[in-house]
Design a protein around this motif. Structure first.
Motif, PDB file in Angstrom:
ATOM      1  N   SER A  88       0.829  -1.205   0.000  1.00 31.88           N
ATOM      2  CA  SER A  88       0.000   0.000   0.000  1.00 31.88           C
ATOM      3  C   SER A  88       0.860   1.251   0.000  1.00 31.88           C
ATOM      4  O   SER A  88       0.546   2.224  -0.691  1.00 31.88           O
ATOM      5  CB  SER A  88      -0.945  -0.001   1.195  1.00 31.88           C
ATOM      6  N   GLY A  91       2.426   1.574  -3.376  1.00 28.75           N
ATOM      7  CA  GLY A  91       1.392   1.946  -4.341  1.00 28.75           C
ATOM      8  C   GLY A  91       1.045   3.415  -4.224  1.00 28.75           C
ATOM      9  O   GLY A  91       0.960   4.132  -5.222  1.00 28.75           O
ATOM     10  N   GLY A  95       1.615   6.138  -6.995  1.00 27.28           N
ATOM     11  CA  GLY A  95       0.499   6.953  -7.490  1.00 27.28           C
ATOM     12  C   GLY A  95       0.817   8.430  -7.401  1.00 27.28           C
ATOM     13  O   GLY A  95       0.641   9.178  -8.358  1.00 27.28           O
ATOM     14  N   ILE A  98       3.348   9.373  -9.986  1.00 25.29           N
ATOM     15  CA  ILE A  98       2.775   9.444 -11.333  1.00 25.29           C
ATOM     16  C   ILE A  98       1.986  10.738 -11.492  1.00 25.29           C
ATOM     17  O   ILE A  98       2.146  11.475 -12.469  1.00 25.29           O
ATOM     18  CB  ILE A  98       1.869   8.224 -11.602  1.00 25.29           C
ATOM     19  N   LEU A  99       1.139  11.031 -10.481  1.00 23.90           N
ATOM     20  CA  LEU A  99       0.334  12.263 -10.536  1.00 23.90           C
ATOM     21  C   LEU A  99       1.241  13.480 -10.657  1.00 23.90           C
ATOM     22  O   LEU A  99       1.030  14.360 -11.476  1.00 23.90           O
ATOM     23  CB  LEU A  99      -0.513  12.390  -9.273  1.00 23.90           C
ATOM     24  N   ILE A 102       2.848  13.642 -14.007  1.00 32.69           N
ATOM     25  CA  ILE A 102       1.873  14.054 -15.023  1.00 32.69           C
ATOM     26  C   ILE A 102       1.668  15.557 -14.934  1.00 32.69           C
ATOM     27  O   ILE A 102       1.694  16.276 -15.922  1.00 32.69           O
ATOM     28  CB  ILE A 102       0.528  13.330 -14.815  1.00 32.69           C
ATOM     29  N   PHE A 106       2.848  17.328 -18.068  1.00 33.39           N
ATOM     30  CA  PHE A 106       1.792  17.822 -18.939  1.00 33.39           C
ATOM     31  C   PHE A 106       1.706  19.330 -18.890  1.00 33.39           C
ATOM     32  O   PHE A 106       1.770  20.008 -19.895  1.00 33.39           O
ATOM     33  CB  PHE A 106       0.448  17.250 -18.475  1.00 33.39           C
ATOM     34  N   LEU A 107       1.554  19.824 -17.656  1.00 35.89           N
ATOM     35  CA  LEU A 107       1.204  21.220 -17.502  1.00 35.89           C
ATOM     36  C   LEU A 107       2.386  22.123 -17.809  1.00 35.89           C
ATOM     37  O   LEU A 107       2.291  23.070 -18.560  1.00 35.89           O
ATOM     38  CB  LEU A 107       0.720  21.447 -16.071  1.00 35.89           C
ATOM     39  N   ASN A 110       4.790  20.713 -21.506  1.00 37.18           N
ATOM     40  CA  ASN A 110       4.179  20.812 -22.825  1.00 37.18           C
ATOM     41  C   ASN A 110       3.582  22.167 -23.088  1.00 37.18           C
ATOM     42  O   ASN A 110       3.951  22.839 -24.032  1.00 37.18           O
ATOM     43  CB  ASN A 110       3.110  19.742 -22.981  1.00 37.18           C
ATOM     44  N   SER A 111       2.645  22.560 -22.217  1.00 36.66           N
ATOM     45  CA  SER A 111       1.879  23.749 -22.569  1.00 36.66           C
ATOM     46  C   SER A 111       2.595  25.011 -22.144  1.00 36.66           C
ATOM     47  O   SER A 111       2.556  26.011 -22.837  1.00 36.66           O
ATOM     48  CB  SER A 111       0.502  23.687 -21.928  1.00 36.66           C
ATOM     49  N   SER A 114       7.007  24.916 -23.448  1.00 40.34           N
ATOM     50  CA  SER A 114       7.340  24.794 -24.858  1.00 40.34           C
ATOM     51  C   SER A 114       6.778  25.952 -25.664  1.00 40.34           C
ATOM     52  O   SER A 114       7.362  26.337 -26.662  1.00 40.34           O
ATOM     53  CB  SER A 114       6.844  23.470 -25.411  1.00 40.34           C
ATOM     54  N   VAL A 115       5.637  26.492 -25.211  1.00 42.16           N
ATOM     55  CA  VAL A 115       5.113  27.631 -25.951  1.00 42.16           C
ATOM     56  C   VAL A 115       5.799  28.911 -25.522  1.00 42.16           C
ATOM     57  O   VAL A 115       6.132  29.757 -26.344  1.00 42.16           O
ATOM     58  CB  VAL A 115       3.587  27.762 -25.776  1.00 42.16           C
TER      59      VAL A 115
ATOM     60  N   LYS B   2      -8.385  -2.581  -6.003  1.00 38.77           N
ATOM     61  CA  LYS B   2      -7.681  -1.326  -5.725  1.00 38.77           C
ATOM     62  C   LYS B   2      -6.987  -0.812  -6.970  1.00 38.77           C
ATOM     63  O   LYS B   2      -6.994   0.371  -7.277  1.00 38.77           O
ATOM     64  CB  LYS B   2      -6.635  -1.553  -4.621  1.00 38.77           C
ATOM     65  N   LEU B   6      -7.443   2.688  -8.839  1.00 41.27           N
ATOM     66  CA  LEU B   6      -6.291   3.575  -8.994  1.00 41.27           C
ATOM     67  C   LEU B   6      -6.078   3.928 -10.462  1.00 41.27           C
ATOM     68  O   LEU B   6      -5.882   5.100 -10.816  1.00 41.27           O
ATOM     69  CB  LEU B   6      -5.044   2.896  -8.417  1.00 41.27           C
ATOM     70  N   LEU B  10      -6.301   7.534 -12.329  1.00 39.77           N
ATOM     71  CA  LEU B  10      -5.207   8.106 -13.106  1.00 39.77           C
ATOM     72  C   LEU B  10      -5.675   8.499 -14.503  1.00 39.77           C
ATOM     73  O   LEU B  10      -5.358   9.568 -15.002  1.00 39.77           O
ATOM     74  CB  LEU B  10      -4.056   7.098 -13.199  1.00 39.77           C
ATOM     75  N   LEU B  17      -6.627  16.677 -17.477  1.00 39.51           N
ATOM     76  CA  LEU B  17      -5.479  17.529 -17.734  1.00 39.51           C
ATOM     77  C   LEU B  17      -5.323  17.785 -19.226  1.00 39.51           C
ATOM     78  O   LEU B  17      -5.036  18.891 -19.641  1.00 39.51           O
ATOM     79  CB  LEU B  17      -4.204  16.871 -17.195  1.00 39.51           C
ATOM     80  N   ASP B  24      -3.862  25.792 -26.009  1.00 42.30           N
ATOM     81  CA  ASP B  24      -2.480  25.435 -25.727  1.00 42.30           C
ATOM     82  C   ASP B  24      -2.069  24.229 -26.553  1.00 42.30           C
ATOM     83  O   ASP B  24      -0.953  24.154 -27.064  1.00 42.30           O
ATOM     84  CB  ASP B  24      -2.307  25.107 -24.239  1.00 42.30           C
ATOM     85  N   ASN B  28       0.938  23.859 -29.083  1.00 45.30           N
ATOM     86  CA  ASN B  28       1.978  22.844 -28.911  1.00 45.30           C
ATOM     87  C   ASN B  28       2.153  22.016 -30.167  1.00 45.30           C
ATOM     88  O   ASN B  28       3.248  21.589 -30.492  1.00 45.30           O
ATOM     89  CB  ASN B  28       1.610  21.909 -27.751  1.00 45.30           C
ATOM     90  N   ALA B  31       3.880  24.548 -32.826  1.00 43.04           N
ATOM     91  CA  ALA B  31       5.020  25.372 -32.432  1.00 43.04           C
ATOM     92  C   ALA B  31       6.327  24.673 -32.786  1.00 43.04           C
ATOM     93  O   ALA B  31       6.519  23.497 -32.491  1.00 43.04           O
ATOM     94  CB  ALA B  31       4.968  25.666 -30.939  1.00 43.04           C
ATOM     95  N   VAL B  40       5.029  34.750 -29.167  1.00 43.39           N
ATOM     96  CA  VAL B  40       4.369  34.859 -27.869  1.00 43.39           C
ATOM     97  C   VAL B  40       4.834  36.135 -27.192  1.00 43.39           C
ATOM     98  O   VAL B  40       6.035  36.396 -27.096  1.00 43.39           O
ATOM     99  CB  VAL B  40       4.695  33.651 -26.965  1.00 43.39           C
TER     100      VAL B  40
END
Lengths: 189, 171
Positions: A88, A91, A95, A98-99, A102, A106-107, A110-111, A114-115, B2, B6, B10, B17, B24, B28, B31, B40
């Motif tokens: 647990s 895990g 988790g 990973i979050l 991400i 991602f945020l 990438n966005s 890169s811009v 579980k 999970l 995810l 997201l 954007d 991306n 660009a 920009v």
């Protein structure tokens, strides 16, 4: 004194499991019959229990099984509880990782990054670009709304139509007058 | 069980997201690719430009028009990009998230103005140009946008096509 050191060396051997049967006998004899210094009191107890155990004790038949199963149980429960914890926690950690990745990946990567790497840092250039962009937008906006000026022309047309309407309403009154005249003529006849 | 929960969680996170700010995503996508130009300008630059004092009336009107703007992003192609770039843009942008301010269709060009409104103020302005002459462009302006002062930027300017406008007004 000499005897004591010999016993001690024999005890060392005994605990290592190197003693012969004769030597063990010797130890047993010593602990049963001699007065023993305090430091060897525990050993005295041990060896006296050996000699007392010469009378065999009744062992229940399923003793071995009982011990083994209880050992098994204890071991399994320990392993399981440990496993659950490890699972647990790892895990949860995975988790969260990973979050987090991400989110960052991602945020940000990438966005955002890169811009914004194309962000202009030279004020003169920024001014030129912003100005030309806004003027372009402005021009497009105005050319869109300019079409609306055509509506003005339509309005003008509508106004002339409405004046024609007035004429026609006037002519209707004239018609009425004509009817009145007809009525008068009929009266005279 | 579980694991399923999970993994679902995810997947949900990734979906939300990735659904965020389709604009954007569009930037991306294009660009840095060959044939496309990305420009920009961020809020810091506008703050910097707003602090410059001049007597130039043109600059003053520029300052007025950009006073609430946080960022301007421009995406254009220089002819070597994909030919249907403008149409691609129109297809990729989430039009339902925006209100259509105006659409101008001409024989060789379609211009779409999209806005996002917050509390009665325009918070995001999109200009999409889909052209047959490689003039395709996407301009995204964010911030508190004053369309009036932007549209007054070209009044009295000698831009091609503007004479035609003036003549229209005189009719």
């Amino acid at each position: 004194m000499d005897k004591l050191t010999r016993i001690k060396s024999l005890l060392d051997k005994f605990y290592k499991g190197d003693t012969s049967i004769a030597e063990e006998k010797e130890l047993e004899e010593y602990f049963i019959h001699q007065e023993v210094p305090d430091e060897l009191a525990a050993e005295k107890e041990l060896f006296s229990s050996f000699s007392a155990g010469a009378a065999p004790v009744d062992v229940p038949d399923d003793l071995e099984n009982k011990i083994l199963t209880s050992l098994d149980k204890a071991e399994r429960s320990v392993v399981r509880s440990r496993r659950i914890n490890i699972y647990s926690i790892s895990g949860l950690a995975a988790g969260l990782l990973i979050l987090f990745s991400i989110y960052m990946g991602f945020l940000r990567d990438n966005s955002f990054r890169s811009v914004s790497q194309y962000a202009i840092e030279d004020p003169d250039l920024a001014y030129e670009e912003a100005k030309s962009a806004l003027e372009y937008v402005s021009y497009k906006l105005n050319s869109g709304t300019a079409e609306l000026t055509n509506l003005k022309e339509v309005n003008k047309g509508l106004k002339t139509i409405s004046s024609i309407k007035k004429i026609s309403s006037g002519s209707r009154e004239i018609n009425l007058l004509g009817n009145l005249k007809k009525a008068e003529n009929i009266q005279r006849q | 069980m579980k694991k399923i929960i999970l993994s679902l969680f995810l997947v949900g996170c990734i979906a939300t997201l990735s659904a965020q700010s389709a604009v954007d995503k569009v930037f991306n996508k294009y660009a840095g690719k060959d044939g496309y130009t990305t420009v920009v300008i961020n809020s810091y630059m506008f703050k910097f430009l707003a602090n410059i004092e001049t007597n130039d009336p043109e600059y003053e009107s520029f300052k007025k028009a950009t006073s609430g703007i946080e960022s301007i992003r421009i995406l254009t192609q220089d002819g070597s990009g994909s030919p249907g770039f403008g149409k691609e843009l129109l297809a990729e942008l989430p039009r339902k998230d925006y209100e259509e301010l105006m659409t101008v269709k001409e024989s060789d060009e379609e211009v779409v103005f999209l806005i996002k409104e917050e509390n009665g103020k325009i918070s995001e302005f999109l200009l999409v140009v889909s052209s047959e002459n490689d003039d395709d462009a996407l301009i995204v302006i964010k911030g508190n946008i004053d369309l009036e002062s932007i549209s007054s930027l070209t009044e009295g300017l000698d831009l091609p096509g503007m004479q035609g406008l003036d003549e229209l007004n005189k009719k």
